[in-house]
Design a protein around this motif. Structure first.
Motif, mmCIF file in Angstrom:
data_model
loop_
_atom_site.group_PDB
_atom_site.id
_atom_site.type_symbol
_atom_site.label_atom_id
_atom_site.label_comp_id
_atom_site.label_asym_id
_atom_site.label_seq_id
_atom_site.Cartn_x
_atom_site.Cartn_y
_atom_site.Cartn_z
ATOM 1 N N VAL A 117 0.836 -1.208 0.000
ATOM 2 C CA VAL A 117 0.000 0.000 0.000
ATOM 3 C C VAL A 117 0.872 1.260 0.000
ATOM 4 N N ASP A 118 2.056 1.167 0.584
ATOM 5 C CA ASP A 118 2.956 2.318 0.577
ATOM 6 C C ASP A 118 3.373 2.671 -0.847
ATOM 7 N N VAL A 119 3.501 1.651 -1.692
ATOM 8 C CA VAL A 119 3.843 1.877 -3.098
ATOM 9 C C VAL A 119 2.638 2.420 -3.861
ATOM 10 N N LEU A 120 1.459 1.862 -3.576
ATOM 11 C CA LEU A 120 0.257 2.202 -4.338
ATOM 12 C C LEU A 120 -0.407 3.498 -3.873
ATOM 13 N N GLY A 121 -0.102 3.954 -2.659
ATOM 14 C CA GLY A 121 -0.807 5.111 -2.129
ATOM 15 C C GLY A 121 -2.227 4.780 -1.730
ATOM 16 N N LEU A 122 -2.378 3.708 -0.933
ATOM 17 C CA LEU A 122 -3.693 3.236 -0.502
ATOM 18 C C LEU A 122 -3.702 3.169 1.021
ATOM 19 N N PRO A 123 -4.604 3.848 1.715
ATOM 20 C CA PRO A 123 -4.612 3.804 3.179
ATOM 21 C C PRO A 123 -4.920 2.400 3.698
ATOM 22 N N PHE A 124 -4.225 2.009 4.750
ATOM 23 C CA PHE A 124 -4.409 0.701 5.373
ATOM 24 C C PHE A 124 -4.471 0.900 6.874
ATOM 25 N N LEU A 125 -5.606 0.546 7.480
ATOM 26 C CA LEU A 125 -5.768 0.578 8.924
ATOM 27 C C LEU A 125 -5.690 -0.862 9.422
ATOM 28 N N CYS A 126 -4.564 -1.215 10.004
ATOM 29 C CA CYS A 126 -4.286 -2.593 10.424
ATOM 30 C C CYS A 126 -4.958 -2.864 11.762
ATOM 31 N N SER A 127 -5.705 -3.939 11.821
ATOM 32 C CA SER A 127 -6.501 -4.245 13.001
ATOM 33 C C SER A 127 -5.735 -5.000 14.077
ATOM 34 N N SER A 128 -4.941 -6.013 13.666
ATOM 35 C CA SER A 128 -4.583 -7.026 14.663
ATOM 36 C C SER A 128 -3.224 -7.664 14.451
ATOM 37 N N ALA A 129 -2.297 -7.014 13.757
ATOM 38 C CA ALA A 129 -0.968 -7.582 13.506
ATOM 39 C C ALA A 129 0.064 -6.762 14.263
ATOM 40 N N VAL A 130 0.805 -7.390 15.186
ATOM 41 C CA VAL A 130 1.554 -6.635 16.190
ATOM 42 C C VAL A 130 3.032 -6.428 15.873
ATOM 43 N N LEU A 131 3.582 -7.075 14.871
ATOM 44 C CA LEU A 131 5.012 -6.982 14.598
ATOM 45 C C LEU A 131 5.468 -5.522 14.596
ATOM 46 N N ASP A 132 6.496 -5.203 15.377
ATOM 47 C CA ASP A 132 6.966 -3.818 15.452
ATOM 48 C C ASP A 132 7.324 -3.288 14.067
ATOM 49 N N ALA A 175 12.065 -21.174 28.701
ATOM 50 C CA ALA A 175 12.327 -21.691 27.352
ATOM 51 C C ALA A 175 11.213 -21.237 26.420
ATOM 52 N N VAL A 176 11.532 -21.120 25.154
ATOM 53 C CA VAL A 176 10.522 -20.885 24.124
ATOM 54 C C VAL A 176 10.648 -21.986 23.085
ATOM 55 N N VAL A 177 9.527 -22.529 22.655
ATOM 56 C CA VAL A 177 9.524 -23.487 21.552
ATOM 57 C C VAL A 177 9.033 -22.734 20.325
ATOM 58 N N THR A 178 9.800 -22.788 19.259
ATOM 59 C CA THR A 178 9.570 -21.891 18.132
ATOM 60 C C THR A 178 9.518 -22.629 16.811
ATOM 61 N N GLN A 179 8.912 -21.962 15.844
ATOM 62 C CA GLN A 179 8.962 -22.334 14.440
ATOM 63 C C GLN A 179 9.597 -21.180 13.662
ATOM 64 N N PRO A 180 10.169 -21.471 12.481
ATOM 65 C CA PRO A 180 10.774 -20.390 11.691
ATOM 66 C C PRO A 180 9.714 -19.372 11.262
ATOM 67 N N SER A 181 9.909 -18.105 11.656
ATOM 68 C CA SER A 181 8.984 -17.031 11.318
ATOM 69 C C SER A 181 9.585 -15.722 11.771
ATOM 70 N N VAL A 182 9.391 -14.674 10.971
ATOM 71 C CA VAL A 182 9.823 -13.341 11.386
ATOM 72 C C VAL A 182 9.128 -12.952 12.688
ATOM 73 N N TYR A 183 7.873 -13.308 12.809
ATOM 74 C CA TYR A 183 7.087 -12.946 13.993
ATOM 75 C C TYR A 183 7.617 -13.637 15.242
ATOM 76 N N TRP A 184 7.814 -14.959 15.167
ATOM 77 C CA TRP A 184 8.308 -15.679 16.340
ATOM 78 C C TRP A 184 9.731 -15.241 16.687
ATOM 79 N N ALA A 185 10.564 -14.996 15.672
ATOM 80 C CA ALA A 185 11.934 -14.540 15.935
ATOM 81 C C ALA A 185 11.930 -13.185 16.628
ATOM 82 N N SER A 186 11.043 -12.292 16.191
ATOM 83 C CA SER A 186 10.935 -10.986 16.825
ATOM 84 C C SER A 186 10.499 -11.123 18.282
ATOM 85 N N GLY A 187 9.521 -11.976 18.531
ATOM 86 C CA GLY A 187 9.063 -12.194 19.894
ATOM 87 C C GLY A 187 10.148 -12.769 20.780
#
Length: 357
Positions: free
Chosen positions: A92-107, A144-156
């Motif tokens: 959307v940053d490329v297209l110029g389209l507003p996006f109001l994100c509801s529920s995705a927390v990644l910094d 301990a944390v049990v993880t799967q490969p993901s940008v989200y889990w790695a960030s957490g």
């Protein structure tokens, strides 16, 4: 009837997405649209959702963004999965389209600051530090944390590791790509962990890890946690032998809903046929904010994006205003209410509030 004002709605409505989260998110969006249309719509025009299923797939979401932009939607709303919302925000940053994100927390929802994106849910670093403080104050220093490969889990994992280290604690990472649930139990014993956090998909493999840990007598006193909120959803309520109970997780609700929140809760319960999750309230608040913006500023995309710093809306969970938060490239509500809760083993349909922040 005048032509409707159309907004695009993105949600995970099929696997491998968290379908229950998507269903609750969509219920919140739809309930708010009904309320908007019941109070005059947008400048006398009805509001209409154009829904697309992302299925937790960033490429599918990008294609949906392009399609919806071509259909002439005024803005985009929704999404639950952080990796998907990140792809949407970049597009959307490329297209110029507003996006109001509801529920995705990644910094790092975007790689650079953007004027086109605003977000209602708290950043992961904020909520997960509240969760870390809950564990630390309960005496847990080595987890301990049990993880799967993901940008989200790695960030957490980074948030938890840094916060524990600042208070003399440690976090060990156990990779579910190389360990079976029973091997996870052996590692928890070896590391003498007092708590294990499920940074893994819902319902699997997270529930298999829960079953293995709960079935291992060596780990009878181990605390299981799920900061990402997996136990919020009904599949955990019905897990065998109450295994989904007493697992602390994060949710974004106040201790008590005000009059608006209570009315919306009733409407959401009727639509869903069950108690609404915090995700449903996030969906409702998303449309409430966007409708207020369009009623006061108009429906042109640039005007909507320019309005983010001027938002001042009564939401179901508090007054919503956006600001710039250091380290976050989108307009951010700082902050929604944060709770650490779990399901009561005696009544798995009831939540116990363990901490607020």
């Amino acid at each position: 009837m005048r032509e409707p004002v159309r907004i695009g709605a993105l949600a995970p409505l099929s696997r491998p997405g968290w379908v229950e989260a998507g269903r609750h998110l969509l219920a919140g969006l739809e309930t708010a649209v009904d309320h908007v249309d019941g109070t005059g719509g947008i400048l006398g025009r009805p509001l209409e959702l154009v829904v697309r299923d992302t299925a937790a797939d960033p490429l599918r979401a990008e294609a949906a963004v392009d399609e919806l932009a071509g259909l002439g939607v005024a803005a985009l709303v929704g999404e639950y999965h952080s990796v998907v919302a990140r792809a949407v925000a970049a597009r959307v940053d490329v297209l110029g389209l507003p996006f109001l994100c509801s529920s995705a927390v990644l910094d790092a929802l975007t790689d650079r600051p953007t004027e086109w994106v605003a977000r209602l849910c708290p950043a992961q670093s904020h909520g997960w530090r509240v969760y870390a403080d809950f564990l630390l104050d309960a005496g847990h220093r080595h987890i301990a944390v049990v993880t799967q490969p993901s940008v989200y889990w790695a960030s957490g994992t980074r948030v938890l590791t840094d916060h524990f280290a600042s208070r003399g604690g440690t976090v060990v990472e156990l990779d579910l790509a190389s360990l079976t649930p029973s091997e996870v139990c052996d590692e928890l014993v070896r590391h003498r962990s007092t708590a294990v956090l499920l940074l893994a998909g819902h319902p699997e493999p997270a529930m298999s890890v829960v079953a293995s840990v709960r079935g291992d007598r060596r780990l009878a006193d181990l605390v299981i946690g799920a900061p990402a909120g997996q136990p919020e959803f009904a599949a955990w309520r019905g897990s065998p032998d109450g295994a989904g109970s007493a697992i602390p997780f994060l949710r974004y609700l106040p201790d008590r809903l005000g009059p608006l929140g209570a009315r919306v809760e009733t409407a959401l319960r009727a639509r869903l046929g069950e108690a609404p999750s915090f995700v449903a309230f996030e969906g409702y608040d998303t449309v409430a904010v966007l409708a207020d913006v369009m009623r006061s500023r108009g429906i042109e995309r640039a005007d909507i994006a320019a309005s983010w710093p001027h938002v001042d809306v009564a939401g179901t969970r508090g007054r919503i205003r956006f600001s710039r938060v250091p380290g976050i490239g989108v307009w951010q509500w700082a902050w929604p209410p944060v709770q650490v809760v779990d399901r009561d083993p005696a009544r798995p349909d009831r939540f116990r509030v363990l901490r607020t922040g």
